[in-house]
Design an enzyme around this catalytic site. Structure first.
Site, PDB file in Angstrom:
ATOM      1  N   HIS A  28       0.904  -1.386  -0.045  1.00  0.00           N
ATOM      2  CA  HIS A  28       0.080  -0.100  -0.132  1.00  0.00           C
ATOM      3  C   HIS A  28       1.018   1.242  -0.090  1.00  0.00           C
ATOM      4  O   HIS A  28       0.288   2.282  -0.782  1.00  0.00           O
ATOM      5  CB  HIS A  28      -0.958  -0.020   1.018  1.00  0.00           C
TER       6      HIS A  28
ATOM      7  N   VAL B 218       1.022   4.040  -3.879  1.00  0.00           N
ATOM      8  CA  VAL B 218       0.853   5.609  -3.945  1.00  0.00           C
ATOM      9  C   VAL B 218       2.058   6.211  -4.209  1.00  0.00           C
ATOM     10  O   VAL B 218       2.792   6.483  -3.087  1.00  0.00           O
ATOM     11  CB  VAL B 218      -0.036   5.936  -2.762  1.00  0.00           C
TER      12      VAL B 218
ATOM     13  N   GLY C 131       4.933   5.596  -5.623  1.00  0.00           N
ATOM     14  CA  GLY C 131       6.193   4.773  -5.443  1.00  0.00           C
ATOM     15  C   GLY C 131       6.319   4.667  -3.670  1.00  0.00           C
ATOM     16  O   GLY C 131       5.582   5.092  -2.798  1.00  0.00           O
TER      17      GLY C 131
ATOM     18  N   ASP D 107       7.496   5.235  -0.613  1.00  0.00           N
ATOM     19  CA  ASP D 107       8.287   6.747  -0.011  1.00  0.00           C
ATOM     20  C   ASP D 107       7.614   6.790   1.204  1.00  0.00           C
ATOM     21  O   ASP D 107       7.932   8.015   1.668  1.00  0.00           O
ATOM     22  CB  ASP D 107       8.030   7.979  -1.068  1.00  0.00           C
TER      23      ASP D 107
ATOM     24  N   PRO E 291      -5.856  -0.703  -5.638  1.00  0.00           N
ATOM     25  CA  PRO E 291      -7.002  -1.515  -6.131  1.00  0.00           C
ATOM     26  C   PRO E 291      -7.994  -2.057  -5.058  1.00  0.00           C
ATOM     27  O   PRO E 291      -7.540  -2.189  -3.832  1.00  0.00           O
ATOM     28  CB  PRO E 291      -6.316  -2.486  -6.888  1.00  0.00           C
TER      29      PRO E 291
ATOM     30  N   THR F  57      -0.984 -15.195   0.440  1.00  0.00           N
ATOM     31  CA  THR F  57      -0.540 -16.443   1.451  1.00  0.00           C
ATOM     32  C   THR F  57      -0.460 -16.313   3.056  1.00  0.00           C
ATOM     33  O   THR F  57      -0.567 -17.019   3.814  1.00  0.00           O
ATOM     34  CB  THR F  57       0.803 -17.096   0.818  1.00  0.00           C
TER      35      THR F  57
ATOM     36  N   ASP G 157      -5.504 -17.821   3.398  1.00  0.00           N
ATOM     37  CA  ASP G 157      -5.604 -19.094   2.969  1.00  0.00           C
ATOM     38  C   ASP G 157      -5.527 -20.145   4.143  1.00  0.00           C
ATOM     39  O   ASP G 157      -5.666 -19.698   5.271  1.00  0.00           O
ATOM     40  CB  ASP G 157      -4.478 -19.504   1.845  1.00  0.00           C
TER      41      ASP G 157
ATOM     42  N   THR H  32      -3.029 -21.623   5.615  1.00  0.00           N
ATOM     43  CA  THR H  32      -1.923 -21.556   6.406  1.00  0.00           C
ATOM     44  C   THR H  32      -1.643 -19.890   6.325  1.00  0.00           C
ATOM     45  O   THR H  32      -0.550 -19.542   5.918  1.00  0.00           O
ATOM     46  CB  THR H  32      -0.721 -22.255   6.072  1.00  0.00           C
TER      47      THR H  32
ATOM     48  N   ASP I  70       3.706 -19.756   2.042  1.00  0.00           N
ATOM     49  CA  ASP I  70       4.034 -20.919   1.047  1.00  0.00           C
ATOM     50  C   ASP I  70       3.225 -21.016   0.006  1.00  0.00           C
ATOM     51  O   ASP I  70       2.637 -19.765   0.010  1.00  0.00           O
ATOM     52  CB  ASP I  70       3.637 -22.149   2.076  1.00  0.00           C
TER      53      ASP I  70
HETATM   54  C1  HEM Z   1      -4.918  -6.302  -6.984  1.00  0.00           C
HETATM   55  C2  HEM Z   1      -4.325  -6.314  -5.875  1.00  0.00           C
HETATM   56  C3  HEM Z   1      -4.510  -6.434  -4.501  1.00  0.00           C
HETATM   57  C4  HEM Z   1      -5.897  -6.527  -4.038  1.00  0.00           C
HETATM   58  C5  HEM Z   1      -7.014  -6.012  -4.670  1.00  0.00           C
HETATM   59  C6  HEM Z   1      -5.693  -6.663  -2.866  1.00  0.00           C
HETATM   60  C7  HEM Z   1      -6.791  -6.505  -1.830  1.00  0.00           C
HETATM   61  C8  HEM Z   1      -6.685  -6.841  -0.449  1.00  0.00           C
HETATM   62  C9  HEM Z   1      -7.657  -6.888   0.419  1.00  0.00           C
HETATM   63  C10 HEM Z   1      -9.227  -6.247   0.147  1.00  0.00           C
HETATM   64  C11 HEM Z   1      -7.193  -7.305   1.874  1.00  0.00           C
HETATM   65  C12 HEM Z   1      -7.947  -7.494   2.855  1.00  0.00           C
HETATM   66  C13 HEM Z   1      -8.108  -6.346   4.117  1.00  0.00           C
HETATM   67  C14 HEM Z   1      -8.734  -6.526   5.218  1.00  0.00           C
HETATM   68  O1  HEM Z   1      -9.833  -6.761   5.006  1.00  0.00           O
HETATM   69  O2  HEM Z   1      -8.109  -6.518   6.250  1.00  0.00           O
HETATM   70  C15 HEM Z   1      -6.044  -7.724   1.411  1.00  0.00           C
HETATM   71  C16 HEM Z   1      -4.978  -8.294   2.390  1.00  0.00           C
HETATM   72  C17 HEM Z   1      -3.651  -8.547   2.453  1.00  0.00           C
HETATM   73  N1  HEM Z   1      -2.888  -8.162   1.186  1.00  0.00           N
HETATM   74 FE1  HEM Z   1      -3.628  -7.523  -0.597  1.00  0.00          FE
HETATM   75  N2  HEM Z   1      -4.417  -7.118  -2.469  1.00  0.00           N
HETATM   76  C18 HEM Z   1      -3.669  -6.928  -3.539  1.00  0.00           C
HETATM   77  C19 HEM Z   1      -2.388  -7.145  -3.647  1.00  0.00           C
HETATM   78  C20 HEM Z   1      -1.639  -7.386  -2.747  1.00  0.00           C
HETATM   79  C21 HEM Z   1       0.115  -7.706  -2.769  1.00  0.00           C
HETATM   80  C22 HEM Z   1       0.896  -7.215  -4.175  1.00  0.00           C
HETATM   81  C23 HEM Z   1       0.231  -7.773  -1.537  1.00  0.00           C
HETATM   82  C24 HEM Z   1       1.927  -7.991  -0.915  1.00  0.00           C
HETATM   83  C25 HEM Z   1       2.773  -8.658  -1.842  1.00  0.00           C
HETATM   84  C26 HEM Z   1      -0.726  -8.096  -0.815  1.00  0.00           C
HETATM   85  C27 HEM Z   1      -0.699  -8.243   0.484  1.00  0.00           C
HETATM   86  C28 HEM Z   1      -1.631  -8.450   1.330  1.00  0.00           C
HETATM   87  C29 HEM Z   1      -1.679  -9.145   2.890  1.00  0.00           C
HETATM   88  C30 HEM Z   1      -0.435  -9.575   3.611  1.00  0.00           C
HETATM   89  C31 HEM Z   1      -2.943  -9.047   3.288  1.00  0.00           C
HETATM   90  C32 HEM Z   1      -3.360  -9.644   4.782  1.00  0.00           C
HETATM   91  C33 HEM Z   1      -3.278  -8.220   5.915  1.00  0.00           C
HETATM   92  C34 HEM Z   1      -3.601  -8.882   7.150  1.00  0.00           C
HETATM   93  O3  HEM Z   1      -3.578  -9.923   7.642  1.00  0.00           O
HETATM   94  O4  HEM Z   1      -3.756  -7.597   7.962  1.00  0.00           O
HETATM   95  N3  HEM Z   1      -2.009  -7.957  -1.438  1.00  0.00           N
HETATM   96  N4  HEM Z   1      -5.628  -7.548   0.072  1.00  0.00           N
END
Ligand code: HEM
Ligand SMILES: *[C@@H]1O[C@H](CO)[C@@H](O)[C@H](O)[C@H]1NC(C)=O
Ligand SMILES: *[C@@H]1O[C@H](CO)[C@@H](O)[C@H](O)[C@H]1NC(C)=O
Length: 323
Positions: free
Chosen positions: A68, A72, A74, A76, A165, A196, A244, A246, A251
């Site tokens: 995140h 936005v 880059g 930074d 996004p 994951t 997921d 796990t 993984d």
């Molecule tokens: C199109 C791309 C992506 C979308 C639309 C997206 C969307 C989301 C959403 C909606 C959540 C749930 C947030 C919540 O309800 O608390 C989430 C969680 C998460 N996202 Fe993404 N994500 C994207 C890409 C990525 C990328 C590239 C990464 C990192 C490499 C990432 C890492 C994570 C992680 C680690 C969580 C869990 C956060 C937590 O446990 O607090 N996501 N994502």
């Protein structure tokens, strides 16, 4: 000469894809703090360890924080700035940052680093290092990252609304976002493998359940989701579902779940059915080494493209406010 160039060319491409080459990458470098803060990487690792050991959900928080921030303007550290009533409107005011946690831990790491190498190390680099340590701690690859980012002097919640996004992003737009950072399609699907780790809250899932129910896509998984998120407008924002099976381990289970119809967010299940991306999901579900390798090169691209360097921005004294 020609022969030499021809033989070296594929090797260079190969090395730079993995990110293991000691060259300047978009004005970042692998030895940026060699003189100014030689023990930075071990210091960051040592400082984060007690957090990892006491809070198993912290690696997921740091990994998402990095995405995140980088999304936005880059990478930074714009996401760490608090509103100041003037030019800064915190990115945390954006609904897209719902669930972002652990920003204050980066401040804490910064204080430790300042004690050893005052005014040298950017908050932006600390976010990248925290994400890198998180992936390694959770059992994923140890990724070498080029450093030398500078901290922004601006932040805007509107920009966060625009560039982060939503879970309902289309496969096309998701690919456009990651390919604009120089990723291949395999890398775009690999970086989504960040899912994951960690959890999602009902607020990001209910669109698939109400008012109409994606029953064909969701099947039995939908029944489980409806039990966890029983109302269209969540009664509290506290209920979450693991991304997921796990959620504490880095993984390839995310891809196995996708293939079994257990993609949690809309974009997760979409990549397992889109004919362009389904074969990549399938390959990652069977080949964990290939997933780790591709995730690593994607991580370097995500954290490198369009970042402020050189004389741009500043090195903040405190991550949450401008100097
Ligand atoms: C199109 C791309 C992506 C979308 C639309 C997206 C969307 C989301 C959403 C909606 C959540 C749930 C947030 C919540 O309800 O608390 C989430 C969680 C998460 N996202 Fe993404 N994500 C994207 C890409 C990525 C990328 C590239 C990464 C990192 C490499 C990432 C890492 C994570 C992680 C680690 C969580 C869990 C956060 C937590 O446990 O607090 N996501 N994502
Ligand atoms: C690197 O820095 C120089 C000088 O500030 C700038 O002209 C150039 O565009 C930068 N390169 C990249 C890839 O950002
Ligand atoms: C949950 O969070 C969203 C976004 O921050 C907010 O609009 C909504 O009112 C919250 N719902 C509850 C029940 O607290």
């Amino acid at each position: 000469m020609t022969t030499l160039t021809l033989t070296l060319f594929p090797l260079l491409i190969c090395l730079s894809t993995v990110g293991f080459m000691d060259v300047t990458l978009a004005n970042l470098s692998y030895d940026h703090y060699h003189n100014s803060c030689p023990h930075l990487e071990s210091l960051v690792a040592k400082t984060l360890m007690p957090i990892f050991l006491t809070d198993p959900t912290s690696p997921s928080a740091f990994l998402r924080l990095m995405f995140h921030d980088c999304q936005v303007q880059g990478c930074d550290a714009s996401i760490l700035l608090d509103s100041n009533g003037e030019s800064i409107s915190s990115e945390m005011l954006s609904g897209r940052n719902f669930g972002i946690r652990r920003r204050e831990a980066i401040d804490m790491v910064k204080r430790v680093v300042e004690a050893e190498c005052p005014t040298q190390v950017s908050c932006a680099d600390l976010i990248i290092l925290a994400a890198r340590e998180s992936v390694a701690f959770a059992g994923g690859p140890r990724i070498r990252v080029p450093l030398g980012r500078r901290d922004s002097t601006t932040a805007s919640n509107r920009r966060a609304d625009t560039y982060i996004p939503s879970s309902t992003v289309s496969v096309d737009n998701m690919l456009r976002i990651f390919m604009s950072k120089g990723m291949t399609m395999d890398e775009a699907i690999a970086i989504l493998g960040g899912h994951t780790l960690g959890v999602s809250h009902c607020i990001n899932v209910v669109n698939r359940l109400y008012p109409s129910y994606e029953s064909e896509k969701l099947g039995a998984f939908g029944i489980y989701l409806r039990l966890n998120c029983p109302t269209m407008a969540p009664l509290t924002n506290l209920t979450f579902i693991p991304n997921d099976l796990t959620p504490f381990v880095f993984d390839n289970h995310y891809y196995k779940d996708l293939k079994a119809g257990r993609g949690l967010l809309s974009i997760d299940s979409s990549i397992s059915t889109d004919p362009r991306t389904a074969p990549i999901v399938d390959r990652f579900s069977r080949d964990s080494d290939y997933f780790f390798f591709t995730f690593s090169s994607a991580f370097v691209k995500l954290s490198t493209v369009g970042v402020p360097t050189g004389k741009q921005g500043q090195i903040r004294n405190q991550c949450s406010q401008l100097n």
